[in-house]
Design a protein around this motif. Structure first.
Motif, PDB file in Angstrom:
ATOM      1  N   UNK A   9      25.647  40.306  50.186  1.00  0.00           N
ATOM      2  CA  UNK A   9      26.235  41.472  50.822  1.00  0.00           C
ATOM      3  C   UNK A   9      27.738  41.499  50.538  1.00  0.00           C
ATOM      4  N   UNK A  10      28.304  42.662  50.475  1.00  0.00           N
ATOM      5  CA  UNK A  10      29.725  42.801  50.169  1.00  0.00           C
ATOM      6  C   UNK A  10      30.474  43.257  51.418  1.00  0.00           C
ATOM      7  N   UNK A  11      31.131  42.287  52.067  1.00  0.00           N
ATOM      8  CA  UNK A  11      31.926  42.613  53.250  1.00  0.00           C
ATOM      9  C   UNK A  11      33.420  42.659  52.924  1.00  0.00           C
ATOM     10  N   UNK A  12      33.768  42.486  51.653  1.00  0.00           N
ATOM     11  CA  UNK A  12      35.160  42.588  51.248  1.00  0.00           C
ATOM     12  C   UNK A  12      36.075  41.583  51.897  1.00  0.00           C
ATOM     13  N   UNK A  13      35.528  40.447  52.300  1.00  0.00           N
ATOM     14  CA  UNK A  13      36.326  39.446  53.021  1.00  0.00           C
ATOM     15  C   UNK A  13      37.065  38.533  52.058  1.00  0.00           C
ATOM     16  N   UNK A  14      38.116  37.917  52.560  1.00  0.00           N
ATOM     17  CA  UNK A  14      38.890  36.966  51.775  1.00  0.00           C
ATOM     18  C   UNK A  14      39.249  35.790  52.661  1.00  0.00           C
ATOM     19  N   UNK A  15      39.782  34.735  52.047  1.00  0.00           N
ATOM     20  CA  UNK A  15      40.206  33.573  52.821  1.00  0.00           C
ATOM     21  C   UNK A  15      41.729  33.416  52.867  1.00  0.00           C
ATOM     22  N   UNK A  16      42.450  34.137  52.014  1.00  0.00           N
ATOM     23  CA  UNK A  16      43.906  34.075  52.078  1.00  0.00           C
ATOM     24  C   UNK A  16      44.387  35.041  53.146  1.00  0.00           C
ATOM     25  N   UNK A  17      44.019  34.719  54.349  1.00  0.00           N
ATOM     26  CA  UNK A  17      44.300  35.549  55.506  1.00  0.00           C
ATOM     27  C   UNK A  17      44.233  34.650  56.746  1.00  0.00           C
ATOM     28  N   UNK A  18      44.271  35.241  57.924  1.00  0.00           N
ATOM     29  CA  UNK A  18      44.328  34.432  59.143  1.00  0.00           C
ATOM     30  C   UNK A  18      42.988  34.292  59.867  1.00  0.00           C
ATOM     31  N   UNK A  19      42.107  35.253  59.677  1.00  0.00           N
ATOM     32  CA  UNK A  19      40.784  35.180  60.303  1.00  0.00           C
ATOM     33  C   UNK A  19      39.724  35.634  59.300  1.00  0.00           C
ATOM     34  N   UNK A  20      38.514  35.094  59.454  1.00  0.00           N
ATOM     35  CA  UNK A  20      37.390  35.545  58.653  1.00  0.00           C
ATOM     36  C   UNK A  20      36.124  35.475  59.501  1.00  0.00           C
ATOM     37  N   UNK A  21      35.255  36.465  59.345  1.00  0.00           N
ATOM     38  CA  UNK A  21      33.966  36.481  60.030  1.00  0.00           C
ATOM     39  C   UNK A  21      32.880  36.107  59.030  1.00  0.00           C
TER      40      UNK A  21
END
Length: 331
Positions: A102-114
């Motif tokens: 699935x494509x949730x457009x998330x990244x890890x170079x950030x402060x929160x991730x689901x």
């Protein structure tokens, strides 16, 4: 929350985004403490504008939805992607090959991730966030390759390319007691590899590189190979320098075409070529054993930057005078 974005050629900015929400049952929200850098420097160099960088992290669970396999306060490694969790591959632990991502457009170079909570294995109490974050690309890519190749104390492993993944391969090979022959021309990384115990390092620019490798192995060639550079010439070097009946795992991404001659390269030599992207999730406890027990793990982390200095971090990554670089999103 802050997120890293490439806004131009060799230009990084921190942009503000809304904190992600838990979309489904059995998900968890993770406060990211460490986000390792991988090959994002290529987009940085070429100026590919994008938001949503990074695919590996370690952090702390701060919120969960019903049915979550983790609880608030758990320290976890954030595994990549958003696989379905239901197909044969996911159930077997080979989720990275899921055909229903699935494509949730998330990244890890950030402060929160689901994330789905089953992709958040817990970090042992005696392992720091920094070291735990190496369980993805830093050590995970080569760990999975060595599992497929069956590397052990009787193996001679040819590692081509000593970027962070290749250096991680040295850590894994040394932990297993294997002999390492490395191929690299970057002096910074050659020196670091020697500090890690890699004695035999071949310059790929040498016209007789294959002959040098065979001389080091009694004329046979290496038992197995791990190719991390993604360079066509390195593909051929591996195929030519591997022993008859040997195995090669291709780990480095490559968009070009490598010529493989089926009869002389495969049939008559009896070698096996495999692709290896990650490791089976069921192997997570074993990769944690490497992190807990290897004296070389600290050497794999060359730089740690606050996310406020991400521009500098990307410039360092682009210079290739580094091993694994870690970002701290809350600094």
């Amino acid at each position: 929350m802050r997120m890293v974005a490439i806004t131009g050629q060799k230009q990084i900015e921190l942009v503000e985004y809304e904190k992600p929400k838990l979309l489904l049952d059995s998900w968890a929200l993770v406060k990211i403490h460490v986000a390792p850098m991988c090959a994002e420097y290529k987009s940085f160099s070429e100026g590919h504008r994008c938001v949503g960088l990074g695919h590996e992290a370690a952090g702390e669970v701060v919120e969960v939805s019903p049915g979550s396999k983790v609880k608030v306060g758990d320290r976890v490694v954030v595994m990549p992607q958003y696989p379905c969790g239901e197909c044969v591959l996911c159930i077997a632990g080979d989720y990275v090959h899921c055909e229903h991502n699935l494509d949730y457009g998330a990244s890890t170079m950030t402060q929160y991730i689901a994330k789905p909570s089953w992709l958040l294995p817990k970090i042992p109490d005696d392992v720091s966030y920094e070291k735990a974050s190496l369980a993805c690309c830093g050590l995970g890519a080569s760990f999975g390759a060595m599992e497929k190749l069956g590397v052990n104390a009787f193996s001679t492993v040819l590692i081509s390319g000593l970027g962070p993944v290749g250096l991680g391969a040295i850590v894994n090979a040394q932990y297993r007691g294997a002999r390492v022959i490395a191929v690299e021309m970057n002096e910074y990384r050659v020196q670091l590899a020697r500090e890690m115990g890699a004695v035999d390092i071949i310059d790929p620019r040498s016209k007789n590189a294959v002959e040098q490798i065979k001389l080091l192995t009694g004329g046979r060639g290496a038992d197995c190979g791990i190719e991390t550079s993604g360079v066509i010439a390195a593909h051929r070097l591996q195929i030519d320098a591997i022993a008859r009946g040997g195995k090669i795992a291709f780990v480095g991404e490559c968009g070009d075409e490598t010529m493989i001659r089926v009869s002389p390269d495969l049939i008559r030599k009896g070698i096996s070529l495999v692709g290896s992207w990650h490791y089976n999730l069921n192997s997570y406890p074993r990769i944690m054993q490497v992190i807990q027990n290897s004296s070389l793990v600290d050497k794999l982390i060359s730089h740690v930057y606050p996310m406020s200095k991400t521009q500098e971090a990307f410039q360092t990554s682009l210079s290739q005078q580094c091993a694994k670089i870690l970002l701290k999103p809350w600094e």
